[in-house]
Design a protein around this motif. Structure first.
Motif, PDB file in Angstrom:
ATOM      1  N   MET A   1       0.834  -1.198   0.000  1.00 17.85           N
ATOM      2  CA  MET A   1       0.000   0.000   0.000  1.00 17.85           C
ATOM      3  C   MET A   1       0.871   1.251   0.000  1.00 17.85           C
ATOM      4  N   THR A   2       0.370   2.312  -0.601  1.00 17.05           N
ATOM      5  CA  THR A   2       1.048   3.594  -0.537  1.00 17.05           C
ATOM      6  C   THR A   2       0.879   4.180   0.859  1.00 17.05           C
ATOM      7  N   GLN A   3       1.604   5.268   1.124  1.00 15.31           N
ATOM      8  CA  GLN A   3       1.497   5.914   2.434  1.00 15.31           C
ATOM      9  C   GLN A   3       0.075   6.417   2.671  1.00 15.31           C
ATOM     10  N   GLU A   4      -0.544   6.965   1.628  1.00 13.22           N
ATOM     11  CA  GLU A   4      -1.901   7.476   1.762  1.00 13.22           C
ATOM     12  C   GLU A   4      -2.889   6.336   2.010  1.00 13.22           C
ATOM     13  N   GLN A   6      -2.179   3.500   3.417  1.00 13.92           N
ATOM     14  CA  GLN A   6      -1.944   3.029   4.782  1.00 13.92           C
ATOM     15  C   GLN A   6      -2.674   3.909   5.788  1.00 13.92           C
ATOM     16  N   LYS A   7      -2.682   5.200   5.558  1.00 10.77           N
ATOM     17  CA  LYS A   7      -3.394   6.128   6.447  1.00 10.77           C
ATOM     18  C   LYS A   7      -4.898   5.848   6.414  1.00 10.77           C
ATOM     19  N   ALA A  14      -9.340   2.246  13.133  1.00 10.36           N
ATOM     20  CA  ALA A  14      -9.701   3.014  14.328  1.00 10.36           C
ATOM     21  C   ALA A  14     -11.216   3.156  14.445  1.00 10.36           C
ATOM     22  N   ARG A  15     -11.893   3.368  13.331  1.00  9.50           N
ATOM     23  CA  ARG A  15     -13.357   3.483  13.372  1.00  9.50           C
ATOM     24  C   ARG A  15     -13.991   2.164  13.811  1.00  9.50           C
ATOM     25  N   PRO A  32      -3.737  -6.549  12.323  1.00  3.76           N
ATOM     26  CA  PRO A  32      -3.358  -5.716  11.165  1.00  3.76           C
ATOM     27  C   PRO A  32      -4.541  -5.003  10.517  1.00  3.76           C
ATOM     28  N   VAL A  33      -4.209  -4.029   9.708  1.00  2.00           N
ATOM     29  CA  VAL A  33      -5.228  -3.374   8.881  1.00  2.00           C
ATOM     30  C   VAL A  33      -5.538  -4.271   7.685  1.00  2.00           C
TER      31      VAL A  33
END
Length: 228
Positions: A1-4, A6-7, A14-15, A32-33
């Motif tokens: 995944m890109t940094q964006e 991953q965010k 978190a939600r 993990p995500v």
């Protein structure tokens, strides 16, 4: 995944954790995500319509087989085989689904298939037929004729015409949420505790399979990975 990406995935995680904590369902921060938009291999509307039809017909066939006398099961299965063929979805059926419609389903296969309406509910939600997907506590009680009236040959075409696949973000939100719910139920099972938050793990498992399939996590419908 890109940094964006991953965010985005971390924000989704978190939600989900906030929702589950509000329902009294345990979570762990190091689970993990899941993949984010642009990284996940999401199914197309056409694929999802076909899979939903296969799943719906499989569950209804199983219900009828459970009610039929042993000597009547082959003919009952044949009835649904003819419907699957008239809908043009025979090639989209899984190995187990074909076995069921061919009258070759074992008792275990029939029992398993009888729970597939819970997977269908998640697919129907993804296609816009259900306004929301509640936490997996209660069995799906929708009016089946809202989806495939009278299970007639033209009802599949009508179902596809009415379908509107939800945005990727909504589907991934549910995939992330069910992933964390299944971790909690697995932990409860391992430690011999009741499932938390009133969750029904049989329902959660079917929904987990459908959402993992929707997000491209596994291609064999009979063996979708359900890792937690």
């Amino acid at each position: 995944m890109t940094q964006e990406q991953q965010k985005q995935a971390e924000a989704r995680k978190a939600r989900s954790i906030a929702i589950l904590e509000g329902e009294g369902i345990p979570t762990i921060s190091h689970l993990p995500v899941i993949e984010a938009e642009g990284a996940a291999r999401l199914r197309t509307q056409e694929e999802t319509v076909q899979r939903a039809a296969c799943t719906f017909l499989n569950a209804v066939c199983a219900w009828n087989l459970l009610e039929a006398e042993a000597e009547d099961r082959k003919e009952a299965a044949a009835h649904y085989r003819r419907i699957a063929q008239s809908w043009g979805i025979w090639e989209a059926l899984s190995r187990n689904e074909r076995a069921l419609f061919s009258g070759e389903g074992t008792e275990r296969l029939i029992q398993t298939a009888s729970w597939r309406m819970e997977a269908f509910a998640a697919l129907a939600w993804a296609l816009g037929f259900l306004p929301e997907l509640d936490l997996p506590r209660d069995q799906f009680r929708g009016n089946l004729e809202d989806f495939f009236p009278d299970v007639q040959p033209d009802s599949f075409r009508s179902f596809g015409d009415r379908a509107r696949l939800r945005p990727a973000g909504e589907i991934l939100d549910q995939a992330d949420l069910i992933y964390r719910i299944r971790w909690a139920t697995d932990e409860a099972r391992i430690h011999g505790k009741p499932f938390p938050g009133g969750i029904d793990d049989d329902i959660a498992m079917e929904r987990h399979a459908a959402l993992n399939w929707l997000t491209g996590y596994g291609d064999d419908w009979d063996n979708i990975p359900l890792d937690t």
